[in-house]
Scaffold this motif. Structure first.
Motif, PDB file in Angstrom:
ATOM      1  N   ASP A   1      -1.819  -3.865   2.747  1.00 11.92           N
ATOM      2  CA  ASP A   1      -0.239  -3.259   2.505  1.00 11.92           C
ATOM      3  C   ASP A   1       0.545  -3.757   3.497  1.00 11.92           C
TER       4      ASP A   1
ATOM      5  N   VAL B   1      -1.604   7.040  -2.453  1.00 14.13           N
ATOM      6  CA  VAL B   1      -1.896   6.925  -0.912  1.00 14.13           C
ATOM      7  C   VAL B   1      -1.834   5.336  -0.498  1.00 14.13           C
TER       8      VAL B   1
ATOM      9  N   GLU C   1      -9.634   9.766  -5.664  1.00 16.17           N
ATOM     10  CA  GLU C   1      -9.701   8.049  -5.530  1.00 16.17           C
ATOM     11  C   GLU C   1      -9.674   7.547  -6.801  1.00 16.17           C
ATOM     12  N   LYS C   2      -8.855   6.620  -7.321  1.00 11.42           N
ATOM     13  CA  LYS C   2      -8.990   5.788  -8.258  1.00 11.42           C
ATOM     14  C   LYS C   2      -9.211   6.848  -9.400  1.00 11.42           C
TER      15      LYS C   2
HETATM   16  C1  G1P Z   1      -7.707   1.563  -0.593  1.00  5.47           C
HETATM   17  C2  G1P Z   1      -7.840   3.168  -0.688  1.00  5.47           C
HETATM   18  C3  G1P Z   1      -6.893   3.946  -1.750  1.00  5.47           C
HETATM   19  C4  G1P Z   1      -5.589   3.430  -1.332  1.00  5.47           C
HETATM   20  C5  G1P Z   1      -5.196   1.917  -1.316  1.00  5.47           C
HETATM   21  C6  G1P Z   1      -3.772   1.512  -0.925  1.00  5.47           C
HETATM   22  O1  G1P Z   1      -8.096   1.180  -1.890  1.00  5.47           O
HETATM   23  O2  G1P Z   1      -9.149   3.599  -0.957  1.00  5.47           O
HETATM   24  O3  G1P Z   1      -6.786   5.418  -1.706  1.00  5.47           O
HETATM   25  O4  G1P Z   1      -4.651   4.173  -2.614  1.00  5.47           O
HETATM   26  O5  G1P Z   1      -6.222   1.431  -0.364  1.00  5.47           O
HETATM   27  O6  G1P Z   1      -3.867   0.342  -0.662  1.00  5.47           O
HETATM   28  P1  G1P Z   1      -8.369  -0.479  -2.171  1.00  5.47           P
HETATM   29  O7  G1P Z   1      -6.974  -0.939  -2.579  1.00  5.47           O
HETATM   30  O8  G1P Z   1      -8.836  -1.061  -0.952  1.00  5.47           O
HETATM   31  O9  G1P Z   1      -9.075  -0.351  -3.515  1.00  5.47           O
END
Ligand code: G1P
Length: 296
Positions: free
Chosen positions: A135, A205, A192-193
């Motif tokens: 990010d 998030v 989460e997801k």
């Molecule tokens: C992770 C976190 C998720 C967040 C996201 C942001 O997910 O688990 O909660 O919203 O980063 O980029 P990932 O993108 O690693 O699957």
């Protein structure tokens, strides 16, 4: 317990399969936006927020990261003797001093929560930041700095938050908002997801967190969550009725550099920010767009 945030964890153990074949030999975090590796943007943001200790959670095949942060005496000497002072300065600004940076291996890909837990002994009993270098956030005041300032008022646990389109919610951790106070929201639930249609809101998030060490106790239970992984989101959600959880709507533009489209967008955006590239790049983009329009 001091409330000052001076340590940050950078989970970089992921395989980067979305960027194969490049990531067969190059860690995703070393891939460049213009001329700087992705991870450098996160480091600069962390420094601006007052971070003094940088903890990388790595895995097999990530040694290029360690080399990147090391001093490069031969290269420095070479640039010095050729009088390339500007380049030398840029190079030196990427050096990490001894003891400023630590690497911990995550031996098994068990999830983001597990990756963060791997750094528990290096954090101890103080609040800490987590930054996901995928990010990338362009902002006048760096995102983590905005959050550190907001956290001084709230304490507890804080996650960066951003509205996402409803059909994208299942790619994120999603907040259920208790009270919306503008840039800060208090949180009454986190998923989460979430499955399609089950998201409690469209406030997602984003990869910046300021967390209490209590999170490590919660992660000790090693509970598996979405996708069978140990999720950071779940460990944070346990603090909703404990030390509290807040979402922070940051000012800035976030690029999802974990995706190819996001990476390309960031490359263009950062290229246009650069004085030495702006004019040529802009002219080229205009040319491409009008050629495509003419062909339609
Ligand atoms: C992770 C976190 C998720 C967040 C996201 C942001 O997910 O688990 O909660 O919203 O980063 O980029 P990932 O993108 O690693 O699957």
């Amino acid at each position: 317990m001091s409330n000052k945030v001076t340590k940050a964890i950078f989970p970089v153990a992921g395989l980067g399969t979305r960027f194969l074949p490049a990531t067969k030999s190059v860690p995703k975090e070393i891939m460049t936006l213009v001329d700087r590796p992705l991870v450098q943007y996160a480091i600069d943001e962390a420094r601006a927020a007052g971070i003094k200790e940088f903890i990388f959670v790595t895995s097999r095949g990530k040694s290029a990261l360690e080399d990147y942060f090391d001093h490069a005496p031969h290269l420095e000497q070479d640039l010095k003797s050729k009088g390339k002072d500007k380049l030398l300065e840029i190079l030196k600004s990427t050096n990490m001093d001894s003891g400023e940076i630590a690497y911990i291996r995550q031996h098994k890909a068990l999830g983001l929560g597990h990756a963060v837990w791997c750094a528990r002994r290096l954090i101890g009993n103080e609040p800490f930041a987590v930054m996901l270098p995928d990010d990338v956030i362009a902002a006048d005041k760096p995102c983590l700095q905005q959050m550190v300032e907001a956290y001084e008022e709230t304490g507890g646990n804080m996650v960066a938050a951003m509205e996402v389109p409803a059909d994208k919610a299942s790619a994120y951790g999603i907040l259920d908002v208790r009270e919306d106070m503008g840039s800060i929201v208090s949180v009454k639930g986190m998923v989460e997801k979430p499955k399609a249609g089950e998201a409690p809101s469209n406030l997602a998030v984003i990869g910046r967190y300021i967390l209490s060490p209590k999170i490590f106790d919660n992660l000790n239970a090693m509970k598996s969550g979405a996708g069978g992984e140990i999720q950071l989101t779940d460990a944070i959600a346990e603090e909703i009725d404990g030390e509290g959880v807040y979402g922070y709507r940051f000012n800035g533009q976030r690029y999802d550099c974990g995706s190819k489209a996001g990476f390309l967008q960031a490359t263009v955006a950062f290229g246009l920010e650069r004085e030495d590239l702006r004019d040529d790049l802009e002219a080229y983009l205009r040319e491409v767009v009008s050629a495509r329009e003419a062909a339609e």
